[in-house]
Design an enzyme around this catalytic site. Sequence first.
Site, PDB file in Angstrom:
ATOM      1  N   MET A   1      47.452  31.426  36.840  1.00  0.00           N
ATOM      2  CA  MET A   1      47.272  32.780  37.415  1.00  0.00           C
ATOM      3  C   MET A   1      46.045  32.809  38.330  1.00  0.00           C
ATOM      4  SD  MET A   1      48.103  34.887  33.907  1.00  0.00           S
ATOM      5  CE  MET A   1      47.099  33.805  32.876  1.00  0.00           C
TER       6      MET A   1
ATOM      7  N   GLN B   1      52.165  42.947  37.137  1.00  0.00           N
ATOM      8  CA  GLN B   1      50.894  43.617  37.453  1.00  0.00           C
ATOM      9  C   GLN B   1      51.128  44.788  38.415  1.00  0.00           C
ATOM     10  OE1 GLN B   1      48.705  40.360  39.142  1.00  0.00           O
ATOM     11  NE2 GLN B   1      47.651  39.852  37.236  1.00  0.00           N
TER      12      GLN B   1
ATOM     13  N   THR C   1      41.691  33.741  34.259  1.00  0.00           N
ATOM     14  CA  THR C   1      41.797  34.767  35.286  1.00  0.00           C
ATOM     15  C   THR C   1      41.004  35.976  34.828  1.00  0.00           C
ATOM     16  OG1 THR C   1      43.321  36.434  36.205  1.00  0.00           O
ATOM     17  CG2 THR C   1      44.026  35.315  34.230  1.00  0.00           C
ATOM     18  N   ASN C   2      40.378  36.665  35.769  1.00  0.00           N
ATOM     19  CA  ASN C   2      39.655  37.894  35.425  1.00  0.00           C
ATOM     20  C   ASN C   2      40.600  39.055  35.158  1.00  0.00           C
ATOM     21  OD1 ASN C   2      36.446  37.654  36.019  1.00  0.00           O
ATOM     22  ND2 ASN C   2      37.570  36.309  37.397  1.00  0.00           N
TER      23      ASN C   2
ATOM     24  N   CYS D   1      37.131  37.305  40.506  1.00  0.00           N
ATOM     25  CA  CYS D   1      38.489  36.782  40.586  1.00  0.00           C
ATOM     26  C   CYS D   1      38.337  35.273  40.665  1.00  0.00           C
ATOM     27  CB  CYS D   1      39.221  37.320  41.815  1.00  0.00           C
ATOM     28  SG  CYS D   1      40.788  36.483  42.128  1.00  0.00           S
ATOM     29  N   THR D   2      39.091  34.541  39.886  1.00  0.00           N
ATOM     30  CA  THR D   2      38.859  33.108  39.775  1.00  0.00           C
ATOM     31  C   THR D   2      39.233  32.344  41.041  1.00  0.00           C
ATOM     32  OG1 THR D   2      40.986  32.887  38.617  1.00  0.00           O
ATOM     33  CG2 THR D   2      38.989  33.031  37.265  1.00  0.00           C
ATOM     34  N   GLU D   3      39.918  33.000  41.980  1.00  0.00           N
ATOM     35  CA  GLU D   3      40.218  32.340  43.256  1.00  0.00           C
ATOM     36  C   GLU D   3      39.113  32.516  44.303  1.00  0.00           C
ATOM     37  OE1 GLU D   3      43.726  32.256  41.042  1.00  0.00           O
ATOM     38  OE2 GLU D   3      42.751  34.111  41.683  1.00  0.00           O
TER      39      GLU D   3
END
Length: 230
Positions: free
Chosen positions: A10, A52, A83-84, A197-199
């Site tokens: 994710m 989501q 993931t946040n 956000c992990t991205e």
Amino acid sequence: MKTIGLIGGMSWESSALYYQIINQCVKEKLGGHHSAKSLMYSVDFQEIKELQHQNRWDEAANILIHGARSLQAGGADCIVICTNTMHKLADEVSEAVEIPLLHIAEPTARLIVQAGIKKVALLGTRFTMEQEFYKAKLTEDYGLQVLIPNEADRQSVHDIIYNELCLGQVRAESKQVYLDIIGRLVQEGAEAVILGCTEITLLIQQADCPIPVYDTTRIHAEAAVEFAVG
């Protein structure tokens, strides 16, 4: 060494970073040929993304709960949701298993408090920036003041995450959009920025910013290693 259970996918772009950081940190701590004991349950992000944006969080929770229970059954000693945004469902996942869930916001907030920072900017998906599940952890549990971008800037941050970063696209013009947004938050008094956000770590690094950057991907992964090896 304890076994880290990762709920990933994710997106897989940031899940790959988790795996890399966790193993690098274990090697740094233990030396030699050591690597992390870990399990990953990776979901289909298309399904999660649709749930989501359709506000079908109960169905998304069922997917994560199944993943957490699978990791527990496989021998994991903790759960790490990579993931946040999906920490919106952290309580539901935690309650469904007997092993601890390592919340992404907590080690991040502790580092910010230790640095004496009071007012922090938060970038992430619209879910993370606008809803209370994440901000409340920072404000109520750690006493931080959280600034988020304005409406138009929130939409830009959100769209770049889903339409570019989650697809592995890293664009210089999008980096500049983010830096401009961070600049406006600095003008509002932000002393640091949380890459919530992990991205976003694919796009923004400390060298890009005039204020401290808190990369939740790295912080969360390092917290998992600390749990596993101490």
